[in-house]
Design a protein around this motif. Structure first.
Motif, PDB file in Angstrom:
ATOM      1  N   LEU A   9       0.878  -1.136   0.000  1.00 47.28           N
ATOM      2  CA  LEU A   9       0.000   0.000   0.000  1.00 47.28           C
ATOM      3  C   LEU A   9       0.914   1.183   0.000  1.00 47.28           C
ATOM      4  N   ALA A  10       1.386   1.625  -1.085  1.00 48.69           N
ATOM      5  CA  ALA A  10       2.425   2.620  -1.119  1.00 48.69           C
ATOM      6  C   ALA A  10       1.995   3.924  -0.518  1.00 48.69           C
ATOM      7  N   ALA A  11       0.740   4.104  -0.350  1.00 50.82           N
ATOM      8  CA  ALA A  11       0.265   5.377   0.123  1.00 50.82           C
ATOM      9  C   ALA A  11       0.649   5.730   1.516  1.00 50.82           C
ATOM     10  N   THR A  12       0.878   4.771   2.347  1.00 50.46           N
ATOM     11  CA  THR A  12       1.068   5.059   3.756  1.00 50.46           C
ATOM     12  C   THR A  12       2.515   5.371   4.087  1.00 50.46           C
ATOM     13  N   LEU A  13       3.327   5.646   3.118  1.00 48.83           N
ATOM     14  CA  LEU A  13       4.723   5.737   3.362  1.00 48.83           C
ATOM     15  C   LEU A  13       5.398   6.998   3.125  1.00 48.83           C
ATOM     16  N   ALA A  14       6.678   6.854   3.453  1.00 48.02           N
ATOM     17  CA  ALA A  14       7.559   7.958   3.266  1.00 48.02           C
ATOM     18  C   ALA A  14       8.185   7.934   1.897  1.00 48.02           C
ATOM     19  N   VAL A  15       8.123   9.071   1.224  1.00 46.48           N
ATOM     20  CA  VAL A  15       8.895   9.250   0.010  1.00 46.48           C
ATOM     21  C   VAL A  15      10.178   9.956   0.401  1.00 46.48           C
ATOM     22  N   ALA A  16      11.317   9.447  -0.038  1.00 49.53           N
ATOM     23  CA  ALA A  16      12.593  10.011   0.397  1.00 49.53           C
ATOM     24  C   ALA A  16      12.767  11.415  -0.136  1.00 49.53           C
ATOM     25  N   THR A  17      13.139  12.339   0.730  1.00 50.84           N
ATOM     26  CA  THR A  17      13.336  13.718   0.319  1.00 50.84           C
ATOM     27  C   THR A  17      14.788  14.160   0.482  1.00 50.84           C
ATOM     28  N   THR A  18      15.630  13.308   1.073  1.00 47.16           N
ATOM     29  CA  THR A  18      17.045  13.623   1.186  1.00 47.16           C
ATOM     30  C   THR A  18      17.827  12.352   0.927  1.00 47.16           C
ATOM     31  N   ALA A  19      19.135  12.485   0.860  1.00 48.49           N
ATOM     32  CA  ALA A  19      19.966  11.305   0.627  1.00 48.49           C
ATOM     33  C   ALA A  19      20.044  10.419   1.855  1.00 48.49           C
ATOM     34  N   THR A  20      19.690  10.967   3.017  1.00 47.10           N
ATOM     35  CA  THR A  20      19.783  10.173   4.234  1.00 47.10           C
ATOM     36  C   THR A  20      18.389   9.786   4.722  1.00 47.10           C
ATOM     37  N   ALA A  21      17.693   9.040   3.914  1.00 45.40           N
ATOM     38  CA  ALA A  21      16.372   8.526   4.279  1.00 45.40           C
ATOM     39  C   ALA A  21      16.050   7.378   3.358  1.00 45.40           C
ATOM     40  N   LYS A  22      15.336   6.384   3.890  1.00 46.91           N
ATOM     41  CA  LYS A  22      14.938   5.249   3.068  1.00 46.91           C
ATOM     42  C   LYS A  22      14.294   5.738   1.786  1.00 46.91           C
ATOM     43  N   GLU A  23      14.715   5.149   0.666  1.00 49.87           N
ATOM     44  CA  GLU A  23      14.226   5.579  -0.631  1.00 49.87           C
ATOM     45  C   GLU A  23      12.891   4.915  -0.943  1.00 49.87           C
ATOM     46  N   GLY A  24      11.961   5.705  -1.408  1.00 43.23           N
ATOM     47  CA  GLY A  24      10.692   5.160  -1.865  1.00 43.23           C
ATOM     48  C   GLY A  24       9.718   4.865  -0.747  1.00 43.23           C
ATOM     49  N   ALA A  25       8.621   4.221  -1.152  1.00 42.19           N
ATOM     50  CA  ALA A  25       7.526   3.960  -0.236  1.00 42.19           C
ATOM     51  C   ALA A  25       7.747   2.686   0.551  1.00 42.19           C
ATOM     52  N   ASP A  26       7.053   2.583   1.694  1.00 45.64           N
ATOM     53  CA  ASP A  26       6.995   1.318   2.427  1.00 45.64           C
ATOM     54  C   ASP A  26       6.149   0.373   1.581  1.00 45.64           C
ATOM     55  N   GLN A  27       6.748  -0.686   1.105  1.00 49.73           N
ATOM     56  CA  GLN A  27       5.991  -1.584   0.241  1.00 49.73           C
ATOM     57  C   GLN A  27       4.952  -2.383   1.013  1.00 49.73           C
ATOM     58  N   TYR A  28       5.213  -2.662   2.284  1.00 55.54           N
ATOM     59  CA  TYR A  28       4.189  -3.281   3.132  1.00 55.54           C
ATOM     60  C   TYR A  28       3.460  -2.190   3.896  1.00 55.54           C
ATOM     61  N   PRO A  29       2.125  -2.244   3.920  1.00 54.53           N
ATOM     62  CA  PRO A  29       1.348  -1.239   4.647  1.00 54.53           C
ATOM     63  C   PRO A  29       1.306  -1.559   6.131  1.00 54.53           C
ATOM     64  N   ASN A  30       2.244  -1.027   6.874  1.00 50.70           N
ATOM     65  CA  ASN A  30       2.351  -1.368   8.290  1.00 50.70           C
ATOM     66  C   ASN A  30       1.029  -1.141   9.017  1.00 50.70           C
ATOM     67  N   GLY A  31       0.638  -2.136   9.815  1.00 47.99           N
ATOM     68  CA  GLY A  31      -0.618  -2.076  10.532  1.00 47.99           C
ATOM     69  C   GLY A  31      -1.787  -2.704   9.808  1.00 47.99           C
ATOM     70  N   ALA A  32      -1.539  -3.248   8.611  1.00 54.96           N
ATOM     71  CA  ALA A  32      -2.643  -3.807   7.816  1.00 54.96           C
ATOM     72  C   ALA A  32      -3.297  -4.994   8.493  1.00 54.96           C
ATOM     73  N   GLU A  33      -2.514  -5.798   9.210  1.00 52.99           N
ATOM     74  CA  GLU A  33      -3.063  -6.989   9.863  1.00 52.99           C
ATOM     75  C   GLU A  33      -3.182  -6.779  11.364  1.00 52.99           C
TER      76      GLU A  33
END
Length: 290
Positions: A9-33
């Motif tokens: 669920l890419a929507a619930t994530l962080a998009v990287a805005t600097t070089a020191t941050a995970k790149e892209g979205a959280d591919q797993y929607p944390n909290g889904a289950e």
């Protein structure tokens, strides 16, 4: 009705805005289950739909809010799960697939970016479930494929992460005769490199959890998730200091079972946020057994 290891669920994530941050979205929607996360249902075919809304602000490696950077997203993710009649090591065998659709708006001091598209598909080729009188367990493997909308030159217009992730899963549920439940799902994300940027986000441990009480067709409880990136990110093979992200979330949740359907509602509030977006997530989950 049981719940399953879920999906993209890419929507619930962080998009990287600097070089020191995970790149892209959280591919797993944390909290889904949550409810019955470790209990695989009987053989059959099941339709699950995850829908919701997320709003949050960006936080840096010190846990301080990044001024002027926020995200707002709506998402809907249908999933099909099939549990076969086959047994393996005493467990029921099943498989699953999910593809999310996301409407995401990123706000920065430079302006707003709005994008609507598909996220990264989740495929579960191995889904094994064991059952005992008051205890249930699931072992699974999720594979996240880079199918999502992606813009190398503008991360704020990306929904997908543009890399493959392989994620082993263990989930457990304890439900006693008095209706008290404790469930957790443990996951470890093994990420590959993004070939478009030569950036590899660090591997990550994350877990969903639920404590609940079942009363007739209803269940009420407290649930959420914990995420901890255990490796630093790498750019062109060089590790980036202080790039690990983390978050802890909690909130109320409720479930109602009616015939062959389940209806689940949740609210999760995120705290202890570093190198991610942090905010609030509202969920509605629908499960239908065919």
């Amino acid at each position: 009705m049981s719940q399953f290891k879920s999906v993209v669920l890419a929507a619930t994530l962080a998009v990287a805005t600097t070089a020191t941050a995970k790149e892209g979205a959280d591919q797993y929607p944390n909290g889904a289950e949550g409810f019955m996360a470790g209990a695989l249902p009987p053989p059959g075919t099941y339709f699950l739909n995850y829908a919701g809304y997320y709003s949050g602000d960006r936080y840096d490696s010190n846990g301080d809010k990044v001024k002027g950077v926020s995200v707002e997203a709506w998402f809907d993710a249908p999933r099909i799960v099939h549990v076969t009649q086959q047994q393996f090591l005493g467990a029921s065998y099943g498989f699953a697939a999910l593809l999310p659709i996301v409407r995401q708006e990123i706000s920065t001091p430079g302006g707003d970016e709005l994008v609507t598209g598909i996220g990264d598909m989740s495929i579960t080729p191995v889904l094994l479930g064991w059952h005992w009188p008051e205890f249930h367990m699931i072992a699974a493997l999720d594979i996240f494929a880079p199918t999502g909308t992606y813009d190398k030159n503008n991360p704020a217009r990306s929904i997908g992460a543009n890399y493959w992730t392989f994620e082993p899963v263990l989930a457990f549920t304890y439900l006693n005769k008095q209706g008290w439940e404790a469930s957790t799902k443990l996951m470890y994300s093994l990420r590959t490199e993004n070939d478009a940027t030569n950036y590899r986000s660090g591997n990550e441990f994350h877990m969903d959890y639920t404590l609940a009480r079942h009363v007739g067709s209803w269940a009420f409880g407290l649930g959420g998730y914990y995420v901890k990136q255990v490796e630093e990110d790498e750019l062109n093979g060089t590790r980036l200091r202080d790039s690990e992200g983390q978050v802890f979330a909690f909130g109320p949740q409720v479930k109602y079972d009616y015939k062959n359907m389940s209806f689940i509602g949740k609210w999760h509030h995120e705290t202890e946020v570093e190198n991610r977006f942090g905010g609030d997530k509202l969920w509605f989950k629908f499960v239908l057994a065919f």
